[in-house]
Each structure stands twice: as C-alpha cells, then as structure tokens.
Design an enzyme around this catalytic site. Sequence first.
Site, mmCIF file in Angstrom:
data_model
loop_
_atom_site.group_PDB
_atom_site.id
_atom_site.type_symbol
_atom_site.label_atom_id
_atom_site.label_comp_id
_atom_site.label_asym_id
_atom_site.label_seq_id
_atom_site.Cartn_x
_atom_site.Cartn_y
_atom_site.Cartn_z
ATOM 1 N N ASP A 110 1.911 -8.546 -4.344
ATOM 2 C CA ASP A 110 1.109 -8.586 -3.116
ATOM 3 C C ASP A 110 1.882 -9.398 -2.094
ATOM 4 O OD1 ASP A 110 -0.826 -9.670 -1.141
ATOM 5 O OD2 ASP A 110 -2.252 -8.528 -2.344
ATOM 6 N N SER A 111 2.053 -8.854 -0.903
ATOM 7 C CA SER A 111 2.936 -9.525 0.054
ATOM 8 C C SER A 111 2.406 -10.887 0.487
ATOM 9 C CB SER A 111 3.186 -8.641 1.279
ATOM 10 O OG SER A 111 2.058 -8.541 2.096
ATOM 11 N N SER A 112 1.114 -11.154 0.306
ATOM 12 C CA SER A 112 0.609 -12.490 0.630
ATOM 13 C C SER A 112 1.125 -13.533 -0.369
ATOM 14 C CB SER A 112 -0.918 -12.502 0.653
ATOM 15 O OG SER A 112 -1.434 -12.159 -0.621
ATOM 16 N N THR A 162 0.810 -1.217 0.000
ATOM 17 C CA THR A 162 0.000 0.000 0.000
ATOM 18 C C THR A 162 0.841 1.263 0.000
ATOM 19 O OG1 THR A 162 -1.677 -1.212 1.259
ATOM 20 C CG2 THR A 162 -1.902 1.170 1.190
ATOM 21 N N THR A 200 2.508 -5.417 4.290
ATOM 22 C CA THR A 200 2.589 -5.760 5.716
ATOM 23 C C THR A 200 2.266 -7.221 6.031
ATOM 24 O OG1 THR A 200 0.291 -5.056 6.092
ATOM 25 C CG2 THR A 200 2.024 -3.403 6.404
ATOM 26 N N ASP A 201 1.544 -7.917 5.148
ATOM 27 C CA ASP A 201 1.100 -9.273 5.493
ATOM 28 C C ASP A 201 2.258 -10.208 5.811
ATOM 29 O OD1 ASP A 201 -1.554 -8.635 5.275
ATOM 30 O OD2 ASP A 201 -1.763 -9.332 3.210
#
Length: 203
Positions: free
Chosen positions: A60-62, A17, A92-93
Amino acid sequence: MEPRAKSSVLLIYTGGTIGMKPDPETGVLAPFDFSTIYDEFPYLGKLDVELEVINLTPIDSSNVTPELWCELARLIRDNYDAYDGFVVLHGTDTMSYSASALSFMLVNLARPVIFSGSQIDGRENLITAVEIAAAREGGRAVVPEVCICFQNKLFRANRTTKHSAEQLNAFRSDNYPILAEVGVSIHYNRPFIRRPAPDPGPL
C-alpha cells in the site's frame, strides 16, 4: 551501442489499484498476475515495444519507505543497459514522493523512468506510460527524466503533487509546465524536457 530496432521497456509493479481487479466470486479487489499483462491490457500487444515485467511484493503506497526507493533505484541501475525505458506502477498516495526521490537518486539519467497508477481504472495511464517510456528519436529518449504520467498528462516528477483523492486528474504541477499532453497522439512540450549531457557517463 547500436540503437535497437524495437524499444524495450521494463515495467516494475510495486502495488496500487492499477494492479488490482475484482475477484469474480467476492467482488473484492485482489492483485492480478502481471505475467498475464497482455490478457489484462490487450492493447499493449499492439505497441511496437518489447515489454518485460518485474513484480515486487505489493505494498500500500501509504506504507512506502525509503527502502522501496533504494530497491527501485538498484533495479533500474542493474537493468539500465538492457532497456530503453522504465515504467513504475505505484499507488497514488505517495507516488509523487517516490518519483521525486528517484529523480535525485538516479544521477546521469538519460532514459525515461515513468511512474503511473490509477484512482479507479488505470488502463490509459499504463498504456501511455509505456508509450512514453519507449519513445525515441534518433536513437535517444524523447523524455530522458523521471516523470509521472496520469490522466493524459506527463509531469516532471519533482514538481508534482497529488491534490485530490477523488478526482481522476489527481496530480498537478503548480510551478512547472507539463511535459506532455495526450490526445489522439502525444504532444511533447519539448522546451521544458530535461536534456542530459551529450555524454552523461554511467548511471
């Protein structure tokens, strides 16, 4: 090597983000161009820091895998002698996983590697991360280890977990003191900051 008059920091953007802004027509979040980072974060221009940016393909960090950890470790290794510190912008994930992995991969580290990101607006996180990555005393890094900087606190990377997807203070360190707190100035918890050997050898 003679200490530099002005600290230099390499910022590596991996996604998250913190690198997004609303599209003016649709309102949908989209990545902005980090080559215009001083337009997006004007306060960075007031810091006495030479800042360079590397944009990785946003992820995407996931969906982060160990391949990203290896890519980050190689980037830091290959640029190690050119910069005083490094900032990694990350979703952050899985930030605590990536930061922890790097803390074990970067052997003989004597410079800051500061991970940061945002839940909503990460301006303060980014500015503080750059300040900490650039901080030196007597030609040596103030925080020569891998850390996470989030919501006015600096944590040792491999002691940090994400505990909330809703709160702005999303991270905590339950079994190790925080390394710094940010107010009007940055207050370092120096007895708990890792110190490298006097001559740590090559990274």
